[in-house]
Design a protein around this motif. Structure first.
Motif, PDB file in Angstrom:
ATOM      1  N   LYS A 136       0.629  -1.048   0.039  1.00  0.00           N
ATOM      2  CA  LYS A 136      -0.019   0.025   0.047  1.00  0.00           C
ATOM      3  C   LYS A 136       0.629   1.295  -0.061  1.00  0.00           C
ATOM      4  O   LYS A 136       1.996   1.201   0.404  1.00  0.00           O
ATOM      5  CB  LYS A 136      -0.770   0.042   1.259  1.00  0.00           C
ATOM      6  N   LYS A 137       0.310   2.107  -0.472  1.00  0.00           N
ATOM      7  CA  LYS A 137       1.063   3.536  -0.512  1.00  0.00           C
ATOM      8  C   LYS A 137       1.374   3.943   0.921  1.00  0.00           C
ATOM      9  O   LYS A 137       0.728   4.041   1.921  1.00  0.00           O
ATOM     10  CB  LYS A 137       0.010   4.573  -1.128  1.00  0.00           C
ATOM     11  N   THR A 146       2.889   6.505  -4.211  1.00  0.00           N
ATOM     12  CA  THR A 146       2.290   5.313  -5.128  1.00  0.00           C
ATOM     13  C   THR A 146       2.358   4.050  -4.354  1.00  0.00           C
ATOM     14  O   THR A 146       3.212   4.046  -3.480  1.00  0.00           O
ATOM     15  CB  THR A 146       2.645   5.221  -6.420  1.00  0.00           C
ATOM     16  N   GLY A 187      -7.288  -0.092  -5.461  1.00  0.00           N
ATOM     17  CA  GLY A 187      -6.701   0.908  -6.278  1.00  0.00           C
ATOM     18  C   GLY A 187      -7.212   1.994  -5.888  1.00  0.00           C
ATOM     19  O   GLY A 187      -6.349   3.073  -5.747  1.00  0.00           O
ATOM     20  N   THR A 188      -8.470   2.195  -5.384  1.00  0.00           N
ATOM     21  CA  THR A 188      -9.212   3.423  -4.896  1.00  0.00           C
ATOM     22  C   THR A 188      -8.449   3.843  -3.445  1.00  0.00           C
ATOM     23  O   THR A 188      -8.072   4.784  -3.136  1.00  0.00           O
ATOM     24  CB  THR A 188     -10.445   3.435  -4.699  1.00  0.00           C
ATOM     25  N   HIS A 190      -5.583   2.281  -1.710  1.00  0.00           N
ATOM     26  CA  HIS A 190      -4.207   2.132  -1.287  1.00  0.00           C
ATOM     27  C   HIS A 190      -3.525   2.419  -2.639  1.00  0.00           C
ATOM     28  O   HIS A 190      -2.322   2.225  -2.425  1.00  0.00           O
ATOM     29  CB  HIS A 190      -4.134   0.810  -1.006  1.00  0.00           C
ATOM     30  N   ASP A 191      -3.962   2.869  -3.636  1.00  0.00           N
ATOM     31  CA  ASP A 191      -3.135   3.148  -4.930  1.00  0.00           C
ATOM     32  C   ASP A 191      -2.311   1.859  -5.378  1.00  0.00           C
ATOM     33  O   ASP A 191      -1.279   1.916  -5.839  1.00  0.00           O
ATOM     34  CB  ASP A 191      -2.310   4.362  -4.739  1.00  0.00           C
ATOM     35  N   ARG A 193      -1.992  -1.130  -7.857  1.00  0.00           N
ATOM     36  CA  ARG A 193      -2.768  -1.470  -9.348  1.00  0.00           C
ATOM     37  C   ARG A 193      -2.424  -3.013  -9.159  1.00  0.00           C
ATOM     38  O   ARG A 193      -1.806  -3.745  -8.775  1.00  0.00           O
ATOM     39  CB  ARG A 193      -1.387  -1.114 -10.491  1.00  0.00           C
ATOM     40  N   GLY A 247       2.167   4.828 -11.889  1.00  0.00           N
ATOM     41  CA  GLY A 247       0.711   4.698 -11.296  1.00  0.00           C
ATOM     42  C   GLY A 247      -0.308   5.810 -11.858  1.00  0.00           C
ATOM     43  O   GLY A 247       0.315   6.660 -12.262  1.00  0.00           O
ATOM     44  N   TYR A 248      -1.526   5.275 -12.017  1.00  0.00           N
ATOM     45  CA  TYR A 248      -2.503   6.095 -12.651  1.00  0.00           C
ATOM     46  C   TYR A 248      -2.854   7.279 -11.818  1.00  0.00           C
ATOM     47  O   TYR A 248      -2.837   6.989 -10.449  1.00  0.00           O
ATOM     48  CB  TYR A 248      -3.797   5.131 -13.059  1.00  0.00           C
ATOM     49  N   LYS A 249      -3.204   8.148 -12.454  1.00  0.00           N
ATOM     50  CA  LYS A 249      -3.762   9.206 -11.307  1.00  0.00           C
ATOM     51  C   LYS A 249      -5.322   9.705 -11.802  1.00  0.00           C
ATOM     52  O   LYS A 249      -5.657   9.763 -12.842  1.00  0.00           O
ATOM     53  CB  LYS A 249      -2.818  10.482 -11.704  1.00  0.00           C
ATOM     54  N   ARG A 250      -6.101   9.972 -10.711  1.00  0.00           N
ATOM     55  CA  ARG A 250      -7.448  10.418 -11.044  1.00  0.00           C
ATOM     56  C   ARG A 250      -7.494  11.599 -11.833  1.00  0.00           C
ATOM     57  O   ARG A 250      -6.862  12.365 -11.702  1.00  0.00           O
ATOM     58  CB  ARG A 250      -7.903  10.579  -9.679  1.00  0.00           C
TER      59      ARG A 250
END
Length: 255
Positions: A136-137, A146, A187-188, A190-191, A193, A247-250
């Motif tokens: 987790k982040k 991330t 993903g939501t 703890h970031d 993937r 890592g994806y960003k919102r």
């Protein structure tokens, strides 16, 4: 074959791979290591783990092996913690451990069904659950920017139906479901993937030699895409791509 990726694309990453000592799992271990990652592999067969680590180390890859059963939470916890103790952190978890054998459904015992479900699906969740606090982040050894990455190896058997594979089809369907749900939740929250790869027939594997019809193994590829089976290297390259993506960003317009 030459990799399309930079040799150091996974430099500084630490990867733990269940089933990482043989078959597709060992190819993933090898290619992750060749691309810069430090490797920990987990498996039930001590001799397989020892031989795999020896090969990896001979290639100059920082590698360590742990004997353990993914069905046992105490083994999962011990191996995850030992990996972090050895390398200081955990960035990547690959769940490639699997069980399989051919059997008609009417001859399959409930215990045989449960065994494959426990290795493939329960084992995958158990490893994910034990690795969560490290992936987790902001987890141990990580910054707060991330989280880590989880890759679950599935199959294509359950997309339609397969002869004498009801236990594996059910187990891999469960793996796909937990992959999607963990991708949503972790993903939501703890970031982290979470992705899956579902290999079809892959050459030079136990699945090819024992589980596919003889005419396929003898080269009868007329009904297969590109008239050939896949290779372990193909799966490894897909895995490296997924592991190396930032890592994806919102609200990112490119996601």
């Amino acid at each position: 074959m030459e990799s399309p990726f930079k040799p150091d694309i996974l430099r500084g990453k630490v990867a733990l791979l269940t089933g990482g000592g043989s078959g597709i799992g060992f190819e993933l271990s090898t290619q992750f290591g060749k691309h810069g990652a430090s490797i920990a592999i987990m498996g039930r067969r001590k001799n397989v783990i020892h031989d795999a680590v020896s090969v990896l180390q001979s290639l100059g890859i920082p590698a360590v092996g742990f004997e353990g059963d993914v069905r046992k939470p105490e083994d999962a916890r011990r191996v995850v913690e030992a990996t972090v103790e050895k390398f200081g952190k955990l960035d990547i978890l690959v769940n490639a451990a699997a069980g399989n054998f051919l059997v008609p459904a009417e001859d399959l015992s409930p215990n045989g069904f449960k065994t494959v479900m426990d290795i493939d699906s329960v084992g995958t969740f158990t490893m994910c659950h034990q690795a969560l606090k490290y992936l987790k982040k902001g987890g141990p050894g990580k910054d707060s920017s991330t989280g880590g990455f989880i890759l679950n190896i599935s199959a294509t058997l359950h997309y339609t139906a397969s002869w004498y594979q009801i236990h594996v089809s059910a187990a891999k369907a469960a793996v796909d479901a937990l992959t999607r749900n963990l991708a949503l939740e972790w993903g939501t929250d703890h970031d982290i993937r979470v992705n899956g790869i579902a290999p079809g027939p892959i050459g030079d594997t136990t699945g090819m030699s024992k589980l596919l019809p003889k005419e396929i193994n003898d080269g009868g590829y007329e009904t297969m895409p590109l008239y050939k089976v896949g290779e372990k290297w193909d799966i490894a390259m897909a895995a490296i791509y997924l592991a190396s993506v930032a890592g994806y960003k919102r609200n990112d317009p490119h996601c």
